[in-house]
Design an enzyme around this catalytic site. Sequence first.
Site, PDB file in Angstrom:
ATOM      1  N   GLY A 155      -3.471  -3.737  -3.580  1.00 26.56           N
ATOM      2  CA  GLY A 155      -3.600  -3.059  -4.873  1.00 26.56           C
ATOM      3  C   GLY A 155      -2.186  -2.822  -5.412  1.00 26.56           C
ATOM      4  O   GLY A 155      -1.228  -3.475  -4.975  1.00 26.56           O
ATOM      5  N   ILE A 157      -0.144  -0.434  -4.862  1.00 23.70           N
ATOM      6  CA  ILE A 157       0.807  -0.015  -3.824  1.00 23.70           C
ATOM      7  C   ILE A 157       1.184  -1.207  -2.940  1.00 23.70           C
ATOM      8  O   ILE A 157       2.362  -1.436  -2.662  1.00 23.70           O
ATOM      9  CB  ILE A 157       0.228   1.150  -2.982  1.00 23.70           C
ATOM     10  CG1 ILE A 157       0.083   2.404  -3.869  1.00 23.70           C
ATOM     11  CG2 ILE A 157       1.092   1.439  -1.758  1.00 23.70           C
ATOM     12  CD1 ILE A 157      -0.586   3.585  -3.198  1.00 23.70           C
ATOM     13  N   SER A 176      -6.739  -8.861   1.199  1.00 32.51           N
ATOM     14  CA  SER A 176      -7.239  -7.885   0.247  1.00 32.51           C
ATOM     15  C   SER A 176      -8.683  -8.281  -0.043  1.00 32.51           C
ATOM     16  O   SER A 176      -9.062  -9.429   0.247  1.00 32.51           O
ATOM     17  CB  SER A 176      -6.391  -7.981  -1.027  1.00 32.51           C
ATOM     18  OG  SER A 176      -6.427  -6.785  -1.726  1.00 32.51           O
ATOM     19  N   ARG A 177      -9.462  -7.381  -0.642  1.00 27.73           N
ATOM     20  CA  ARG A 177     -10.865  -7.750  -0.918  1.00 27.73           C
ATOM     21  C   ARG A 177     -10.947  -8.982  -1.816  1.00 27.73           C
ATOM     22  O   ARG A 177     -11.845  -9.783  -1.721  1.00 27.73           O
ATOM     23  CB  ARG A 177     -11.607  -6.575  -1.547  1.00 27.73           C
ATOM     24  CG  ARG A 177     -12.278  -5.715  -0.483  1.00 27.73           C
ATOM     25  CD  ARG A 177     -13.134  -4.691  -1.088  1.00 27.73           C
ATOM     26  NE  ARG A 177     -12.415  -4.026  -2.167  1.00 27.73           N
ATOM     27  CZ  ARG A 177     -12.951  -3.173  -3.018  1.00 27.73           C
ATOM     28  NH1 ARG A 177     -14.206  -2.856  -2.919  1.00 27.73           N
ATOM     29  NH2 ARG A 177     -12.238  -2.596  -3.961  1.00 27.73           N
ATOM     30  N   ARG A 236      -4.674   5.871   4.831  1.00 24.01           N
ATOM     31  CA  ARG A 236      -5.351   7.080   5.278  1.00 24.01           C
ATOM     32  C   ARG A 236      -5.471   7.053   6.797  1.00 24.01           C
ATOM     33  O   ARG A 236      -5.619   5.974   7.388  1.00 24.01           O
ATOM     34  CB  ARG A 236      -6.768   7.168   4.668  1.00 24.01           C
ATOM     35  CG  ARG A 236      -6.799   7.596   3.206  1.00 24.01           C
ATOM     36  CD  ARG A 236      -6.385   9.059   3.041  1.00 24.01           C
ATOM     37  NE  ARG A 236      -6.456   9.512   1.675  1.00 24.01           N
ATOM     38  CZ  ARG A 236      -5.432   9.536   0.817  1.00 24.01           C
ATOM     39  NH1 ARG A 236      -4.248   9.106   1.181  1.00 24.01           N
ATOM     40  NH2 ARG A 236      -5.588  10.013  -0.399  1.00 24.01           N
ATOM     41  N   GLU A 265      -5.906  16.126   9.299  1.00 26.60           N
ATOM     42  CA  GLU A 265      -4.697  16.716   8.698  1.00 26.60           C
ATOM     43  C   GLU A 265      -4.976  18.165   8.285  1.00 26.60           C
ATOM     44  O   GLU A 265      -6.073  18.444   7.806  1.00 26.60           O
ATOM     45  CB  GLU A 265      -4.300  15.911   7.456  1.00 26.60           C
ATOM     46  CG  GLU A 265      -3.833  14.517   7.798  1.00 26.60           C
ATOM     47  CD  GLU A 265      -3.492  13.688   6.559  1.00 26.60           C
ATOM     48  OE1 GLU A 265      -3.552  14.221   5.436  1.00 26.60           O
ATOM     49  OE2 GLU A 265      -3.189  12.517   6.725  1.00 26.60           O
ATOM     50  N   HIS A 284       2.060  13.371   5.436  1.00 20.92           N
ATOM     51  CA  HIS A 284       1.324  12.938   4.235  1.00 20.92           C
ATOM     52  C   HIS A 284       2.047  13.320   2.937  1.00 20.92           C
ATOM     53  O   HIS A 284       1.549  14.116   2.141  1.00 20.92           O
ATOM     54  CB  HIS A 284      -0.110  13.513   4.231  1.00 20.92           C
ATOM     55  CG  HIS A 284      -1.018  12.749   3.314  1.00 20.92           C
ATOM     56  ND1 HIS A 284      -2.387  12.724   3.460  1.00 20.92           N
ATOM     57  CD2 HIS A 284      -0.751  11.964   2.223  1.00 20.92           C
ATOM     58  CE1 HIS A 284      -2.920  11.974   2.513  1.00 20.92           C
ATOM     59  NE2 HIS A 284      -1.945  11.501   1.748  1.00 20.92           N
TER      60      HIS A 284
HETATM   61  O1  3PY Z   1      -2.318   9.568  -3.775  1.00 22.86           O
HETATM   62  C1  3PY Z   1      -2.715   9.603  -2.610  1.00 22.86           C
HETATM   63  O2  3PY Z   1      -3.909   9.384  -2.342  1.00 22.86           O
HETATM   64  C2  3PY Z   1      -1.784   9.916  -1.527  1.00 22.86           C
HETATM   65  O3  3PY Z   1      -2.176  10.105  -0.424  1.00 22.86           O
HETATM   66  C3  3PY Z   1      -0.319   9.970  -1.820  1.00 22.86           C
HETATM   67  O4  3PY Z   1       0.478  10.114  -0.686  1.00 22.86           O
END
Ligand code: 3PY
Length: 333
Positions: A155, A157, A176-177, A236, A265, A284
């Site tokens: 994406g 990022i 990627s998908r 994540r 977290e 995070h």
């Molecule tokens: O934007 C998000 O989902 C993030 O975790 C940024 O670090």
Amino acid sequence: MRPKVAVLFKMKSKPLEELRKYCDADVILYPSKEELLSIIHKYDGLMISPLNKIDAEIIEKAEKLKVISCHSAGYDHVDVDAATKKGIYVTKVSGVLSEAVAEFAIGLIIALLRKIVYSDKFIRQGKWESHRVVWSGFKDIETVYGKKVGILGMGAIGKAIARRAKALGTEILYWSRSRKEDIEKEVNAKYLPFDEVLKQSDIIVLALPATKETYHIINEKRLKLMEGKYLVNIGRGVLVDEKAVIKALKEGKLKGYATDVFENEPIQESELFEMEWETVLTPHYAGLSKESMEDMGFQTVKNLLKILRGEVPEDLVNKEVLKIRPIESIKML
Ligand SMILES: O=C(O)C(=O)CO
């Protein structure tokens, strides 16, 4: 009547001022679930960060709530199905974070391979007795230059990481998908099946969202394909089976793990903490910078205001909600 909005994280002051031009905003920093359950009935809008979990129980009590505006690209901390059923619009931010997160991912890659975090601690602990302790003691430090970087998730990022990784003199592989021909042309990235990226890359970067499909996408079986490689996670925590990663690190199969995200977290203790040479751990905040936070705050406010004005924002996550509560019926501004 002015809409009532709860802001559950530390938002930058300028976007907060913008919000307050149109709404009555209460800033309630990171409330506990119990606290939130007792106040949620008062609000028309909610603005949240990834550390604010909004589950079905909270949504059930949100009698007046019309919009949850996420100050993040990810929205896995919201029970979107429950929100949709209740006619609550959920939005995310897009674009504004990509450069900040990508830059951070590159920082994690370099820190992991060149042991920068480890060395910083080494000096502070007074262990630099001679050059010999470093030149003969620090083993297996590798350069990033010349490596194959496998990006999972292409994406905005993923693409921003690919551009930077290319500039470091690496070869880019990706899954990627869907294929992204623009980035293939731009940085000569090679599209491969998921497991092939794991097998052929030296450094694997996770830039995927958390969904049912991506839960523990890096598991014990896949880690077997990754012997002698480095793993970097800026997506994540739940993308990886953390226990399996710890086991692979302990057995020396995975060479290193750098991550900004964790299965639970905020993480308070973990065997990862003990592996100072093999891991780089950050709390995070890959998206956090003065510039990105302000941009993100404005976008989060814009998304919320759009909905309260009865307009559909581009960043709407749950499009099905339009059938449950028509957007025109929301108009408060
Ligand atoms: O934007 C998000 O989902 C993030 O975790 C940024 O670090």
